[in-house]
Each structure stands twice: as C-alpha cells, then as structure tokens.
Scaffold this motif. Structure first.
Motif, PDB file in Angstrom:
ATOM      1  N   ASP A  50      56.894  -8.101  -0.382  1.00  0.00           N
ATOM      2  CA  ASP A  50      57.862  -8.528   0.619  1.00  0.00           C
ATOM      3  C   ASP A  50      58.012  -7.483   1.719  1.00  0.00           C
ATOM      4  N   TYR A  51      58.026  -6.219   1.306  1.00  0.00           N
ATOM      5  CA  TYR A  51      58.150  -5.149   2.303  1.00  0.00           C
ATOM      6  C   TYR A  51      56.925  -5.116   3.214  1.00  0.00           C
ATOM      7  N   ALA A  52      55.735  -5.285   2.627  1.00  0.00           N
ATOM      8  CA  ALA A  52      54.500  -5.250   3.424  1.00  0.00           C
ATOM      9  C   ALA A  52      54.487  -6.365   4.463  1.00  0.00           C
ATOM     10  N   LYS A  53      54.979  -7.541   4.092  1.00  0.00           N
ATOM     11  CA  LYS A  53      55.028  -8.644   5.051  1.00  0.00           C
ATOM     12  C   LYS A  53      55.934  -8.315   6.230  1.00  0.00           C
ATOM     13  N   ASP A  54      57.137  -7.806   5.938  1.00  0.00           N
ATOM     14  CA  ASP A  54      58.058  -7.439   7.015  1.00  0.00           C
ATOM     15  C   ASP A  54      57.494  -6.297   7.860  1.00  0.00           C
ATOM     16  N   TRP A  55      56.830  -5.355   7.190  1.00  0.00           N
ATOM     17  CA  TRP A  55      56.263  -4.202   7.895  1.00  0.00           C
ATOM     18  C   TRP A  55      55.180  -4.651   8.878  1.00  0.00           C
ATOM     19  N   ALA A  89      43.009  -6.105  11.309  1.00  0.00           N
ATOM     20  CA  ALA A  89      42.470  -5.208  10.278  1.00  0.00           C
ATOM     21  C   ALA A  89      43.566  -4.791   9.298  1.00  0.00           C
ATOM     22  N   CYS A  90      44.770  -4.491   9.811  1.00  0.00           N
ATOM     23  CA  CYS A  90      45.875  -4.089   8.935  1.00  0.00           C
ATOM     24  C   CYS A  90      46.246  -5.213   7.975  1.00  0.00           C
ATOM     25  N   ARG A  91      46.307  -6.420   8.482  1.00  0.00           N
ATOM     26  CA  ARG A  91      46.656  -7.557   7.619  1.00  0.00           C
ATOM     27  C   ARG A  91      45.570  -7.798   6.575  1.00  0.00           C
ATOM     28  N   SER A  92      44.329  -7.619   6.973  1.00  0.00           N
ATOM     29  CA  SER A  92      43.225  -7.811   6.027  1.00  0.00           C
ATOM     30  C   SER A  92      43.265  -6.769   4.914  1.00  0.00           C
ATOM     31  N   MET A  93      43.456  -5.491   5.261  1.00  0.00           N
ATOM     32  CA  MET A  93      43.508  -4.429   4.242  1.00  0.00           C
ATOM     33  C   MET A  93      44.695  -4.623   3.305  1.00  0.00           C
ATOM     34  N   THR A  94      45.828  -5.067   3.872  1.00  0.00           N
ATOM     35  CA  THR A  94      47.013  -5.289   3.040  1.00  0.00           C
ATOM     36  C   THR A  94      46.776  -6.437   2.071  1.00  0.00           C
ATOM     37  N   ARG A  95      46.200  -7.523   2.572  1.00  0.00           N
ATOM     38  CA  ARG A  95      45.958  -8.704   1.738  1.00  0.00           C
ATOM     39  C   ARG A  95      44.932  -8.444   0.642  1.00  0.00           C
ATOM     40  N   LEU A  96      43.892  -7.674   0.958  1.00  0.00           N
ATOM     41  CA  LEU A  96      42.781  -7.498   0.027  1.00  0.00           C
ATOM     42  C   LEU A  96      42.987  -6.346  -0.955  1.00  0.00           C
ATOM     43  N   TYR A  97      43.732  -5.314  -0.562  1.00  0.00           N
ATOM     44  CA  TYR A  97      43.779  -4.111  -1.395  1.00  0.00           C
ATOM     45  C   TYR A  97      45.187  -3.632  -1.744  1.00  0.00           C
ATOM     46  N   ILE A  98      46.118  -3.677  -0.804  1.00  0.00           N
ATOM     47  CA  ILE A  98      47.442  -3.107  -1.075  1.00  0.00           C
ATOM     48  C   ILE A  98      48.300  -4.063  -1.904  1.00  0.00           C
ATOM     49  N   VAL A  99      48.398  -5.332  -1.482  1.00  0.00           N
ATOM     50  CA  VAL A  99      49.232  -6.286  -2.212  1.00  0.00           C
ATOM     51  C   VAL A  99      48.692  -6.574  -3.615  1.00  0.00           C
ATOM     52  N   PRO A 100      47.366  -6.759  -3.810  1.00  0.00           N
ATOM     53  CA  PRO A 100      46.884  -6.989  -5.173  1.00  0.00           C
ATOM     54  C   PRO A 100      47.266  -5.881  -6.155  1.00  0.00           C
ATOM     55  N   ARG A 101      47.324  -4.634  -5.678  1.00  0.00           N
ATOM     56  CA  ARG A 101      47.683  -3.524  -6.580  1.00  0.00           C
ATOM     57  C   ARG A 101      49.189  -3.303  -6.668  1.00  0.00           C
ATOM     58  N   TRP A 102      49.903  -3.378  -5.559  1.00  0.00           N
ATOM     59  CA  TRP A 102      51.301  -2.971  -5.532  1.00  0.00           C
ATOM     60  C   TRP A 102      52.274  -4.117  -5.269  1.00  0.00           C
ATOM     61  N   GLY A 103      51.796  -5.313  -5.033  1.00  0.00           N
ATOM     62  CA  GLY A 103      52.657  -6.399  -4.593  1.00  0.00           C
ATOM     63  C   GLY A 103      53.843  -6.678  -5.496  1.00  0.00           C
ATOM     64  N   GLU A 104      53.668  -6.638  -6.813  1.00  0.00           N
ATOM     65  CA  GLU A 104      54.748  -6.949  -7.748  1.00  0.00           C
ATOM     66  C   GLU A 104      55.528  -5.707  -8.169  1.00  0.00           C
ATOM     67  N   THR A 105      55.235  -4.563  -7.540  1.00  0.00           N
ATOM     68  CA  THR A 105      55.947  -3.311  -7.846  1.00  0.00           C
ATOM     69  C   THR A 105      57.050  -3.088  -6.826  1.00  0.00           C
ATOM     70  N   ALA A 106      58.210  -2.663  -7.290  1.00  0.00           N
ATOM     71  CA  ALA A 106      59.290  -2.340  -6.362  1.00  0.00           C
ATOM     72  C   ALA A 106      58.895  -1.135  -5.526  1.00  0.00           C
ATOM     73  N   VAL A 107      59.293  -1.151  -4.249  1.00  0.00           N
ATOM     74  CA  VAL A 107      58.934  -0.050  -3.343  1.00  0.00           C
ATOM     75  C   VAL A 107      59.412   1.274  -3.908  1.00  0.00           C
ATOM     76  N   GLY A 108      60.619   1.289  -4.493  1.00  0.00           N
ATOM     77  CA  GLY A 108      61.167   2.538  -5.017  1.00  0.00           C
ATOM     78  C   GLY A 108      60.541   2.991  -6.314  1.00  0.00           C
ATOM     79  N   ASP A 109      59.701   2.159  -6.931  1.00  0.00           N
ATOM     80  CA  ASP A 109      59.115   2.506  -8.232  1.00  0.00           C
ATOM     81  C   ASP A 109      57.677   3.008  -8.140  1.00  0.00           C
ATOM     82  N   ILE A 110      57.128   3.114  -6.952  1.00  0.00           N
ATOM     83  CA  ILE A 110      55.749   3.597  -6.814  1.00  0.00           C
ATOM     84  C   ILE A 110      55.740   5.112  -6.990  1.00  0.00           C
TER      85      ILE A 110
END
Length: 456
Positions: free
Chosen positions: A69-74, A87-108
């Motif tokens: 959710d944070y990545a979408k707003d960002w 490019a930013c949207r592609s990298m987020t969709r392919l690599y960042i969200v698959p790994r961190w999407g279900e993790t709370a921002v404060g828990d990384i």
C-alpha cells in the motif's frame, strides 16, 4: 503516565501518543498486549512515552501500513519523467512488492534487507547494474517512510559497506573504428536500404540516442532546419548562428519516440536535453539525399515506410546489421503471412559489435570527439549532458567550438574514404533512390583534392 491492565492471564499497557484526533479533538492512545507481568508492561509503556517526548515514536498503527500500500502511494507521488516512472513502477511490481508487499513498513529489518539484497544481486536475470537500481529505489522508499513517520530509521545502511569488496564489472568495448562503422552502414544498406546507411552514420557522427533518431522529423533535419523550425524565436536564433555567412549544417534534437499508455508518443528528449548538433558536410549531403528520396515525415522510415519506433529495432534491425546474415529471402515487414519475400544478399558480421548494443555507437561518438581534443563543455553539451557546478554555470558552447567538431568529423571521414577499395559498390535489396556508388566516388575525389591542397 502509562497504565497497565490485566487481560486474562496476560497484561496490556496503554500510553498517550501525544497526538490528537483531527476530527474529534480527543487524545490518541496506543497499546500493546502479551506481557507476563505488570512491571514489564509498565516499563514498556514508560519507554514508549520517552520516545514520544523525544520525537522518536512511531505508532503501531502507522508502522503497520503494508509495503504494497505504501509503495502504491509513493509511486503516485513521484514527479519524474515518463520513462523513469515507468521503470520505477516496473521494478516495484516485479521485485519490491513480491518480496515486501505483505510486510508492514515498520517491520522491515536491516538483516532481512541484507538477505534480500544478496539474493536479488545473485539472480541471473537481474545483473549488478539493474540490481543496484532496484536497491536504490527501495532505499528511497525507506528514506521517505522515515520522513512519513512510519519507521524510526531506514533498514538500508548508508554509512558503511558490508561484506566483501566486489569490483564493478565494466562493459567490454572496443575503440570505434570508422571502418567498422562504415561496414555497419553497408550492412544496414543491404538489409534496410538507403535510410539504414544514413542512420548508422548519423548516430556515429552525432551521438544521438536511438529514440531521438527514431523521432527525427524532416523539419528538424538538414537541409530544412533551421528555416523550418516552428518556434519563431528558436528559428531566428538558429538562422543567425547556423545559416549565416559561414553556414554549418545541423540537426535539432527536439523529440524522442516512446510508448506511453500503449500509444507511440513524441516526448521531450531524455533529461530535457534539447540541443543542436552540427554535422560534417558529407553527412549533410547524405541527409539531403535521404529526405529528398521519400515523403515520410520521419527522416528514417522503417522498411515498410512507417515510424521506426514501432519496430523492435534491436531484434528486427540491429542484431541482423551487427551480427551478419547469410543470403536468404525474407518476408517484407508488415505484409502478413501471405506477403512476398524479398531476397537478402547476405553480409558479414562486424566483430566489434556482434552481440553488442546499438548504444555503443553513441559511446564511440564521444570517444571520437574526446580524442580530437574538443572542449569538455562542447563534448558534454553535444551528448545531452549537463556539467555540474561552477564550470557548468559559466561555460558556453561557441560557434567556433561547433565548427571545430564539424571539421574534425569531416577530416576523419575523408581519411577513411581514401582507404576504400576503388571498386566498392553498394549492395541493397531493392533499387536505391540515389546513385550511392557515384556519390562515394565523389567523396574519394574530394578527399584526394583536400589531401593534395594540405600537402601543398
């Protein structure tokens, strides 16, 4: 003060977050459960109130925002060029969200980030350069999450290097020999036709980015430009500078062609690097012959006459031009399964570029003008770069600098044509719209005359 309370067999503690609800005006409290005794719960609450007093506190509610959710707003809030946002949207969709999407921002956690970094850079489909770009994007998100008070600190360390040193792998490339460039141009002629011959020489002699060449319109190319420039102020200044007593043929980089929202669109050049590029006389003649040979709005139309940007240029054009081709017959582009096949005579691979990127022609252009000793400001301006600091503020490209570049490129060409075989003949899959063989012979004769004049 915090107050603990018994909840079943465990203890919960609540504390004042120092915030007020914007609608009701009531204080906002936070809490945490699961403590085994009252003392531990109370001390935890004291620590949280200390964080509140010292501006270190991140509420459990804010920190629980999921990364997806944070990545979408960002991403919705960034203000960058079309290609960078894509490019930013592609990298987020392919690599960042698959790994961190279900993790709370404060828990990384930093340790989890380091593990992901190691795994990401080891992927064969990512590579070191792309991997660093993904990690850089993630680092920016985490820095902004700190500013948004979703975390106390970023999990990405900016202060020290961890792990073993890995030397950055630099792309292997050879010096750009003009003989290789002409062989590429000849290969393009055999596959694509006259536009291909001029395309390769134009890229090597201007350093234009591929998308800028795809989007080069005839009103921004020699011989029409600068008289055809639709901007009145720009036209008057350019006429005075490039079409005065000592004219200098030039092209204007005004657009690049990119896909935007599934539509081929003319966009400003990368980094808004609008610029004028003087071209050597031999290339000016070729451009004039080329635009006079067709009625397309694009200086370099594709094989079927449409916009070059609609083709997958790397696959359908460049790989065949650089890697060589055996004699064959190919279906004409755009004619469908029932289309006729045109004969292709075959041509040799160019060793320095076989398997390599088209972009190396742009790199090679900078090598040429660096080698010829031109000023840094003239070189960087021609490449569409800006020089930082005081040097960039005070420097300026003068007509004398531009003329020197034009002359050195012409000199390089004249030295080359003197080495051409006397029986060089153009090879093309279809009749050429110009007598290219005769033009080359005239170039050789002109180079001979210039050499004799210099010797006398």
């Amino acid at each position: 003060m915090p107050w603990p309370e018994k909840r079943g067999t465990k203890w919960r503690v609540r504390w004042d977050t120092g915030r007020v609800h914007p609608d009701t005006g009531k204080k906002i409290y936070d809490s945490k459960s699961g403590f085994n005794d009252e003392t531990t719960a109370y001390e935890y609450g004291l620590d949280r109130e200390s964080d509140v007093r010292n501006d270190r506190y991140i509420s459990r509610r804010d920190g629980a925002v999921l990364m997806k959710d944070y990545a979408k707003d960002w991403l919705d809030g960034i203000d960058v060029g079309h290609l960078r946002e894509k490019a930013c949207r592609s990298m987020t969709r392919l690599y960042i969200v698959p790994r961190w999407g279900e993790t709370a921002v404060g828990d990384i956690k930093p340790s989890a980030y380091r593990g992901w970094k190691k795994e990401l850079l080891a992927r064969p489909n990512v590579g070191p350069e792309y991997g660093r770009e993904i990690l850089g994007l993630f680092a920016m998100m985490m820095d902004d999450a700190v500013e948004d008070e979703l975390r106390k600190a970023s999990p990405v360390s900016h202060k020290r290097r961890r792990g073993k040193y890995v030397k950055k792998v630099k792309e292997k490339k050879r010096y750009m020999d003009i003989a290789d460039v002409h062989q590429l141009a000849s290969n393009a002629l055999a596959y694509w036709g006259f536009p291909g011959y001029v395309f390769v020489l134009t890229m090597a002699c201007t350093g234009m980015r591929p998308a800028e060449l795809y989007a080069l319109r005839r009103e921004y190319a020699h011989p029409a430009w600068p008289a055809s420039d639709p901007d009145e102020e720009q036209r008057e200044e350019a006429l005075e500078r490039y079409a005065g007593e000592k004219p200098m043929p030039a092209v204007r980089v005004q657009h690049q062609h990119q896909w935007k929202d599934s539509t081929l669109t003319l966009l400003p050049p990368k980094y808004d690097s609008f610029r004028t590029l003087v071209v050597p006389p031999f290339l000016a003649e070729l451009l004039e012959l080329l635009v006079g040979s067709h009625d397309s709005e694009w200086v370099f139309p594709s094989i079927n006459g449409g916009p070059l940007a609609k083709a997958n240029f790397t696959y359908h054009y460049w790989r065949r031009i650089a890697d060589g081709q055996e004699e064959t017959r190919m279906r004409t582009e755009g004619e469908g399964r029932g289309g006729t096949r045109r004969p292709l005579p075959g041509w040799p691979a160019v060793k320095a570029y076989a398997g390599k990127r088209l972009y190396l022609l742009r790199h090679g252009h900078k090598e040429w003008i660096d080698e010829d000793g031109h000023s840094r400001v003239a070189v960087e301006s021609r490449m569409g770069h800006e020089i930082a600091g005081v040097e960039g503020t005070y420097s300026n490209v003068t007509p004398t600098m531009e003329r020197a570049i034009m002359d050195s490129l012409q000199d390089r060409w004249e030295k080359f044509v003197l080495t051409l075989d006397a029986d060089w003949e153009p090879v093309s899959p279809k009749p050429l719209p110009v007598d290219l063989a005769r033009w080359v012979k005239l170039q050789v004769a002109g180079a001979e005359k210039a050499r004799l004049s210099a010797g006398s």
